[in-house]
Design an enzyme around this catalytic site. Structure first.
Site, PDB file in Angstrom:
ATOM      1  N   HIS A  54       0.845  -1.184   0.000  1.00 54.18           N
ATOM      2  CA  HIS A  54       0.000   0.000   0.000  1.00 54.18           C
ATOM      3  C   HIS A  54       0.891   1.249   0.000  1.00 54.18           C
ATOM      4  CE1 HIS A  54       0.493  -0.716   4.477  1.00 54.18           C
ATOM      5  NE2 HIS A  54       0.846   0.540   4.392  1.00 54.18           N
TER       6      HIS A  54
HETATM    7  P1  TYD Z   1      -1.672  -2.345   7.699  1.00 55.59           P
HETATM    8  O1  TYD Z   1      -1.205  -0.929   7.752  1.00 55.59           O
HETATM    9  O2  TYD Z   1      -2.568  -2.751   6.565  1.00 55.59           O
HETATM   10  O3  TYD Z   1      -0.361  -3.264   7.798  1.00 55.59           O
HETATM   11  P2  TYD Z   1       0.210  -4.381   6.812  1.00 55.59           P
HETATM   12  O4  TYD Z   1       0.209  -3.783   5.433  1.00 55.59           O
HETATM   13  O5  TYD Z   1       1.595  -4.652   7.306  1.00 55.59           O
HETATM   14  O6  TYD Z   1      -0.716  -5.551   6.956  1.00 55.59           O
HETATM   15  O7  TYD Z   1      -2.401  -2.670   9.079  1.00 55.59           O
HETATM   16  C1  TYD Z   1      -2.820  -3.969   9.435  1.00 55.59           C
HETATM   17  C2  TYD Z   1      -4.047  -3.847  10.316  1.00 55.59           C
HETATM   18  O8  TYD Z   1      -3.742  -3.135  11.525  1.00 55.59           O
HETATM   19  C3  TYD Z   1      -5.202  -3.097   9.649  1.00 55.59           C
HETATM   20  O9  TYD Z   1      -6.410  -3.770   9.998  1.00 55.59           O
HETATM   21  C4  TYD Z   1      -5.193  -1.734  10.295  1.00 55.59           C
HETATM   22  C5  TYD Z   1      -4.580  -1.984  11.660  1.00 55.59           C
HETATM   23  N1  TYD Z   1      -3.762  -0.862  12.136  1.00 55.59           N
HETATM   24  C6  TYD Z   1      -4.186  -0.113  13.230  1.00 55.59           C
HETATM   25  O10 TYD Z   1      -5.272  -0.350  13.813  1.00 55.59           O
HETATM   26  N2  TYD Z   1      -3.399   0.918  13.675  1.00 55.59           N
HETATM   27  C7  TYD Z   1      -2.217   1.224  13.093  1.00 55.59           C
HETATM   28  O11 TYD Z   1      -1.522   2.167  13.530  1.00 55.59           O
HETATM   29  C8  TYD Z   1      -1.793   0.452  11.948  1.00 55.59           C
HETATM   30  C9  TYD Z   1      -0.498   0.745  11.248  1.00 55.59           C
HETATM   31  C10 TYD Z   1      -2.600  -0.580  11.518  1.00 55.59           C
END
Ligand code: TYD
Length: 140
Positions: A54
């Site tokens: 992303h």
């Molecule tokens: P995401 O940013 O999509 O991480 P990755 O690409 O490594 O999987 O986040 C994963 C999940 O965590 C998503 O459901 C959103 C949640 N999240 C939070 O609640 N707070 C945060 O600060 C972050 C970064 C993610």
């Protein structure tokens, strides 16, 4: 500042003795270009799994692998690059408009992320084609 770059932080060893270990301070605005509103860390990821995939519209981040190693792929208007993070005294600045993918997590890898904003799902671009259109539009 370019949209992404590797930052080298200080490694303080006040005893001048390797056995004493190191302390790395990260203070705004001395070491990093934004004030930190949020910290999170990623750990327990298997080496055959990929995370990220992303970009963000406004968020600035610093990625620091505080234990082990991880490969980071970045794509932005500046081009594409791969960086292996394996040194807790180095941070990868990732600004807005960078598609990122994290892979090849070593056993025990811990990726610490310092972020300029609170979590906001509307700041994410999770679709690659939408990201490509977004950076082309930004360049105009
Ligand atoms: P995401 O940013 O999509 O991480 P990755 O690409 O490594 O999987 O986040 C994963 C999940 O965590 C998503 O459901 C959103 C949640 N999240 C939070 O609640 N707070 C945060 O600060 C972050 C970064 C993610």
């Amino acid at each position: 500042m370019r949209s992404n770059s590797l930052l080298k932080f200080r490694k303080i060893n006040s005893e001048k003795d390797p056995g004493y270990g190191y302390l790395t301070p990260i203070q705004y605005p001395d070491e990093i270009p934004f004030a930190i509103k949020r910290v999170y860390y990623i750990y327990g990821t298997k080496s055959n799994r990929k995370r990220g995939s992303h970009a963000h519209k406004k968020l600035h981040q610093i990625l620091i692998c505080i234990n082990g190693s991880v490969k980071i792929y970045l794509e932005s208007a500046d081009g594409k690059k791969e960086v292996v993070l394996n040194d807790p005294s180095k941070g990868l600045y990732v600004g807005p408009g960078n598609w990122r993918e994290m892979s090849e997590f070593s056993d025990g890898a811990v990726l610490l992320v310092l972020a300029s904003e609170k979590y906001d799902e509307s700041d994410y671009i999770r679709d690659y084609d939408e990201f490509v259109k977004y950076i082309k539009k930004q360049e105009k």
